[in-house]
Design a protein around this motif. Structure first.
Motif, PDB file in Angstrom:
ATOM      1  N   MET A 145       0.844  -1.184   0.000  1.00  0.00           N
ATOM      2  CA  MET A 145       0.000   0.000   0.000  1.00  0.00           C
ATOM      3  C   MET A 145       0.885   1.242   0.000  1.00  0.00           C
ATOM      4  N   SER A 146       0.650   2.144  -0.933  1.00  0.00           N
ATOM      5  CA  SER A 146       1.439   3.363  -1.065  1.00  0.00           C
ATOM      6  C   SER A 146       1.015   4.392  -0.032  1.00  0.00           C
ATOM      7  N   VAL A 147       1.979   5.172   0.437  1.00  0.00           N
ATOM      8  CA  VAL A 147       1.722   6.260   1.367  1.00  0.00           C
ATOM      9  C   VAL A 147       1.864   7.566   0.599  1.00  0.00           C
ATOM     10  N   SER A 148       0.876   8.435   0.713  1.00  0.00           N
ATOM     11  CA  SER A 148       0.983   9.754   0.100  1.00  0.00           C
ATOM     12  C   SER A 148       1.652  10.657   1.128  1.00  0.00           C
ATOM     13  N   LEU A 149       2.898  11.033   0.846  1.00  0.00           N
ATOM     14  CA  LEU A 149       3.682  11.785   1.817  1.00  0.00           C
ATOM     15  C   LEU A 149       3.357  13.268   1.785  1.00  0.00           C
ATOM     16  N   ALA A 150       3.345  13.863   2.961  1.00  0.00           N
ATOM     17  CA  ALA A 150       3.238  15.315   3.099  1.00  0.00           C
ATOM     18  C   ALA A 150       4.633  15.860   3.338  1.00  0.00           C
ATOM     19  N   LYS A 151       4.821  17.128   3.059  1.00  0.00           N
ATOM     20  CA  LYS A 151       6.110  17.786   3.251  1.00  0.00           C
ATOM     21  C   LYS A 151       6.595  17.539   4.683  1.00  0.00           C
ATOM     22  N   GLY A 152       7.835  17.050   4.801  1.00  0.00           N
ATOM     23  CA  GLY A 152       8.435  16.791   6.105  1.00  0.00           C
ATOM     24  C   GLY A 152       8.137  15.418   6.695  1.00  0.00           C
ATOM     25  N   GLN A 153       7.225  14.670   6.092  1.00  0.00           N
ATOM     26  CA  GLN A 153       6.864  13.354   6.606  1.00  0.00           C
ATOM     27  C   GLN A 153       7.969  12.345   6.327  1.00  0.00           C
ATOM     28  N   LYS A 154       8.187  11.414   7.270  1.00  0.00           N
ATOM     29  CA  LYS A 154       9.234  10.397   7.140  1.00  0.00           C
ATOM     30  C   LYS A 154       8.612   9.026   6.935  1.00  0.00           C
ATOM     31  N   LEU A 155       9.367   8.173   6.247  1.00  0.00           N
ATOM     32  CA  LEU A 155       8.920   6.818   5.961  1.00  0.00           C
ATOM     33  C   LEU A 155      10.089   5.873   6.163  1.00  0.00           C
ATOM     34  N   SER A 156       9.907   4.841   6.980  1.00  0.00           N
ATOM     35  CA  SER A 156      10.932   3.829   7.176  1.00  0.00           C
ATOM     36  C   SER A 156      10.980   2.938   5.940  1.00  0.00           C
ATOM     37  N   LEU A 157      12.183   2.594   5.511  1.00  0.00           N
ATOM     38  CA  LEU A 157      12.328   1.749   4.325  1.00  0.00           C
ATOM     39  C   LEU A 157      12.533   0.289   4.720  1.00  0.00           C
ATOM     40  N   GLU A 158      11.643  -0.189   5.565  1.00  0.00           N
ATOM     41  CA  GLU A 158      11.603  -1.604   5.914  1.00  0.00           C
ATOM     42  C   GLU A 158      10.414  -2.224   5.231  1.00  0.00           C
ATOM     43  N   LYS A 159      10.529  -3.488   4.893  1.00  0.00           N
ATOM     44  CA  LYS A 159       9.431  -4.194   4.250  1.00  0.00           C
ATOM     45  C   LYS A 159       8.292  -4.379   5.247  1.00  0.00           C
ATOM     46  N   PRO A 160       7.059  -4.344   4.749  1.00  0.00           N
ATOM     47  CA  PRO A 160       5.945  -4.675   5.631  1.00  0.00           C
ATOM     48  C   PRO A 160       6.142  -6.089   6.173  1.00  0.00           C
ATOM     49  N   GLY A 161       5.994  -6.266   7.455  1.00  0.00           N
ATOM     50  CA  GLY A 161       6.206  -7.568   8.068  1.00  0.00           C
ATOM     51  C   GLY A 161       7.645  -7.810   8.473  1.00  0.00           C
ATOM     52  N   CYS A 187       7.068  12.657  -7.396  1.00  0.00           N
ATOM     53  CA  CYS A 187       8.138  11.685  -7.222  1.00  0.00           C
ATOM     54  C   CYS A 187       7.536  10.539  -6.434  1.00  0.00           C
ATOM     55  N   ARG A 188       8.055   9.348  -6.664  1.00  0.00           N
ATOM     56  CA  ARG A 188       7.536   8.179  -5.961  1.00  0.00           C
ATOM     57  C   ARG A 188       8.665   7.209  -5.704  1.00  0.00           C
ATOM     58  N   LEU A 189       8.512   6.434  -4.656  1.00  0.00           N
ATOM     59  CA  LEU A 189       9.503   5.432  -4.285  1.00  0.00           C
ATOM     60  C   LEU A 189       8.888   4.055  -4.487  1.00  0.00           C
ATOM     61  N   VAL A 190       9.612   3.194  -5.214  1.00  0.00           N
ATOM     62  CA  VAL A 190       9.106   1.876  -5.578  1.00  0.00           C
ATOM     63  C   VAL A 190      10.095   0.815  -5.112  1.00  0.00           C
ATOM     64  N   ASP A 191       9.585  -0.274  -4.525  1.00  0.00           N
ATOM     65  CA  ASP A 191      10.391  -1.454  -4.217  1.00  0.00           C
ATOM     66  C   ASP A 191      10.554  -2.209  -5.532  1.00  0.00           C
ATOM     67  N   THR A 192      11.778  -2.265  -6.054  1.00  0.00           N
ATOM     68  CA  THR A 192      11.968  -2.868  -7.376  1.00  0.00           C
ATOM     69  C   THR A 192      11.734  -4.379  -7.375  1.00  0.00           C
ATOM     70  N   GLN A 193      11.920  -5.037  -6.239  1.00  0.00           N
ATOM     71  CA  GLN A 193      11.727  -6.492  -6.204  1.00  0.00           C
ATOM     72  C   GLN A 193      10.264  -6.857  -6.411  1.00  0.00           C
ATOM     73  N   SER A 194       9.372  -6.162  -5.713  1.00  0.00           N
ATOM     74  CA  SER A 194       7.957  -6.489  -5.808  1.00  0.00           C
ATOM     75  C   SER A 194       7.206  -5.594  -6.795  1.00  0.00           C
ATOM     76  N   GLY A 195       7.812  -4.450  -7.166  1.00  0.00           N
ATOM     77  CA  GLY A 195       7.121  -3.494  -8.015  1.00  0.00           C
ATOM     78  C   GLY A 195       6.127  -2.633  -7.258  1.00  0.00           C
ATOM     79  N   THR A 196       6.100  -2.772  -5.943  1.00  0.00           N
ATOM     80  CA  THR A 196       5.145  -2.048  -5.114  1.00  0.00           C
ATOM     81  C   THR A 196       5.567  -0.597  -4.913  1.00  0.00           C
ATOM     82  N   GLU A 197       4.636   0.324  -5.134  1.00  0.00           N
ATOM     83  CA  GLU A 197       4.885   1.725  -4.825  1.00  0.00           C
ATOM     84  C   GLU A 197       4.778   1.900  -3.314  1.00  0.00           C
ATOM     85  N   LEU A 198       5.845   2.387  -2.715  1.00  0.00           N
ATOM     86  CA  LEU A 198       5.890   2.556  -1.261  1.00  0.00           C
ATOM     87  C   LEU A 198       5.397   3.924  -0.826  1.00  0.00           C
TER      88      LEU A 198
END
Length: 194
Positions: free
Chosen positions: A1-17, A132-143
């Motif tokens: 599931m993609s997260v729509s980021l707001a200015k200044g928002q942070k996102l951990s780059l760990e896989k779900p689970g 701009c968007r961040l995608v996990d290339t292994q799964s093709g999932t938009e993060l």
């Protein structure tokens, strides 16, 4: 599931689970704003050359850069897809991408800042559907997705940064308007976000 980021928002780059991501792709998409009114029938929309760049930092100092004239970082961990001179159709597809192999980024690199510049000098008032968007290339999932909003009289934007932490990499949406045709013009502004 993609997260729509707001200015200044942070996102951990760990896989779900649990687990860490290996390779991610930062995509940039845009199109020239459609002209309106009587003149729109006479003149087509102008092509706009936006350029995505990634500046790699170590201890607050730039150590490498990936952009349209240097498509691969010196160590090979960051790669640019190549220069798109016109933009796209304004749909959800990426017009330029920068791929980062998080496991191969040298240990001394602690931050990577992503920028977008209007190389031909048009302002963001002449651009629409930019993202701009961040995608996990292994799964093709938009993060995550960050919409480059504002449409202001500026020619560049500091999009986002990826920062190495003890828990792994995280991404922060910055979305700061700036001026400049290339990443070099933005260097004094970039250091403010380290």
């Amino acid at each position: 599931m993609s997260v729509s980021l707001a200015k200044g928002q942070k996102l951990s780059l760990e896989k779900p689970g649990g687990g860490r991501l290996g390779v991610v792709r930062m995509g940039l998409g845009w199109r020239a704003a459609q002209r309106k009114g009587f003149l729109a029938k006479l003149f087509a929309s102008q092509e706009i050359d936006l350029d995505a760049s990634a500046v790699l930092f170590s201890g607050g100092k730039p150590v490498d850069v990936v952009f349209f004239q240097h498509l691969t970082s010196n160590d090979g961990s960051v790669r640019h897809s190549g220069d798109n001179l016109t933009g796209g159709a304004g749909d959800a597809t990426d017009d330029e991408t920068i791929t980062v192999d998080l496991n191969a980024v040298p240990a001394e690199v602690d931050q990577i800042l992503f920028t977008v510049n209007s190389f031909t000098g048009q302002t963001f008032q002449e651009v629409e559907n930019a993202f701009c968007r961040l995608v996990d290339t292994q799964s093709g999932t938009e993060l995550a997705r960050y919409t480059l909003t504002g449409g202001g009289a500026y020619t560049a934007q500091i999009m986002a940064k990826m920062q190495r932490t003890q828990a792994g990499w995280q991404m922060t949406a910055i979305g700061q308007p700036a001026g400049g045709r290339t990443f070099q013009d933005l260097m004094p502004e970039l250091v403010k976000y380290l």
